[in-house]
Design a protein around this motif. Structure first.
Motif, PDB file in Angstrom:
ATOM      1  N   ALA A   1       0.771  -1.254   0.184  1.00  0.00           N
ATOM      2  CA  ALA A   1      -0.104   0.046  -0.079  1.00  0.00           C
ATOM      3  C   ALA A   1       0.932   1.178   0.200  1.00  0.00           C
ATOM      4  CB  ALA A   1      -0.886  -0.013   1.293  1.00  0.00           C
ATOM      5  N   MET A   2       0.671   1.976  -1.163  1.00  0.00           N
ATOM      6  CA  MET A   2       1.263   3.425  -0.882  1.00  0.00           C
ATOM      7  C   MET A   2       0.453   4.286  -0.302  1.00  0.00           C
ATOM      8  SD  MET A   2       3.953   3.208  -2.404  1.00  0.00           S
ATOM      9  CE  MET A   2       4.516   4.897  -3.041  1.00  0.00           C
ATOM     10  N   LEU A   3      -1.157   4.201  -0.424  1.00  0.00           N
ATOM     11  CA  LEU A   3      -1.926   4.863   0.275  1.00  0.00           C
ATOM     12  C   LEU A   3      -2.609   4.164   1.212  1.00  0.00           C
ATOM     13  CD1 LEU A   3      -3.314   7.021  -2.728  1.00  0.00           C
ATOM     14  CD2 LEU A   3      -1.602   7.834  -0.992  1.00  0.00           C
ATOM     15  N   SER A   4      -2.193   4.364   2.554  1.00  0.00           N
ATOM     16  CA  SER A   4      -2.662   2.985   3.356  1.00  0.00           C
ATOM     17  C   SER A   4      -4.227   3.146   3.666  1.00  0.00           C
ATOM     18  CB  SER A   4      -2.073   3.418   4.824  1.00  0.00           C
ATOM     19  OG  SER A   4      -2.286   4.633   5.066  1.00  0.00           O
ATOM     20  N   LEU A   5      -4.910   4.312   3.535  1.00  0.00           N
ATOM     21  CA  LEU A   5      -6.296   4.590   3.753  1.00  0.00           C
ATOM     22  C   LEU A   5      -7.018   3.688   2.588  1.00  0.00           C
ATOM     23  CD1 LEU A   5      -6.839   8.332   4.339  1.00  0.00           C
ATOM     24  CD2 LEU A   5      -7.027   6.600   5.935  1.00  0.00           C
ATOM     25  N   GLU A   6      -6.430   3.350   1.480  1.00  0.00           N
ATOM     26  CA  GLU A   6      -7.317   2.528   0.476  1.00  0.00           C
ATOM     27  C   GLU A   6      -7.478   1.046   1.039  1.00  0.00           C
ATOM     28  OE1 GLU A   6      -4.936   2.649  -3.009  1.00  0.00           O
ATOM     29  OE2 GLU A   6      -5.657   4.670  -3.704  1.00  0.00           O
ATOM     30  N   LEU A   7      -6.527   0.538   2.038  1.00  0.00           N
ATOM     31  CA  LEU A   7      -6.592  -0.629   2.532  1.00  0.00           C
ATOM     32  C   LEU A   7      -8.081  -0.949   3.286  1.00  0.00           C
ATOM     33  CD1 LEU A   7      -3.091  -1.479   3.699  1.00  0.00           C
ATOM     34  CD2 LEU A   7      -4.000  -2.407   1.776  1.00  0.00           C
ATOM     35  N   THR A   8      -8.657   0.009   3.683  1.00  0.00           N
ATOM     36  CA  THR A   8      -9.885  -0.251   4.357  1.00  0.00           C
ATOM     37  C   THR A   8     -11.170   0.414   3.966  1.00  0.00           C
ATOM     38  OG1 THR A   8      -9.317   1.699   5.860  1.00  0.00           O
ATOM     39  CG2 THR A   8      -8.590  -0.502   6.833  1.00  0.00           C
TER      40      THR A   8
END
Length: 106
Positions: A78-85
């Motif tokens: 993940a480069m953009l951690s918010l995308e994981l959730t």
């Protein structure tokens, strides 16, 4: 020279560099941290995202420390951690940090 970060920091093993300005002032900075290849990380579990999940809460539940959220991000490229959730139902891989070998399945 390594930076002085806590053992649970993603920057704990990242080196520092310095640059000297033309007037002789030395400026220290953190060297670039490259993301590890997730396939090289020893997996230790998984987590299925539910609505309202946050990486710090997932890290607290799965790894015992909310400040280890970066390990979940690293294990899932993940480069953009918010995308994981962002999407409930997504299965996240939980892994050990780079360089820590896992236990073989018995």
């Amino acid at each position: 020279m390594a930076a002085n970060f806590g053992a649970n920091s993603r920057y704990a093993t990242t080196d520092t560099r310095s640059w000297t300005t033309p007037d002789g002032q030395e400026i220290s900075y953190l060297a670039r941290r490259f993301l590890p290849h997730p396939e090289n990380l020893a997996g230790i579990g998984s987590h299925v995202v539910v609505a309202g999940d946050r990486l710090d809460n997932i890290a607290a539940a799965e790894l015992g420390d909310p400040e280890l959220w970066w390990r979940v991000a690293d294990a899932n490229r993940a480069m953009l951690s918010l995308e994981l959730t962002a999407e409930p139902g997504t299965t996240l891989r939980i892994a050990l940090p780079e360089g820590v070998p896992g236990m073989p399945h018995v």
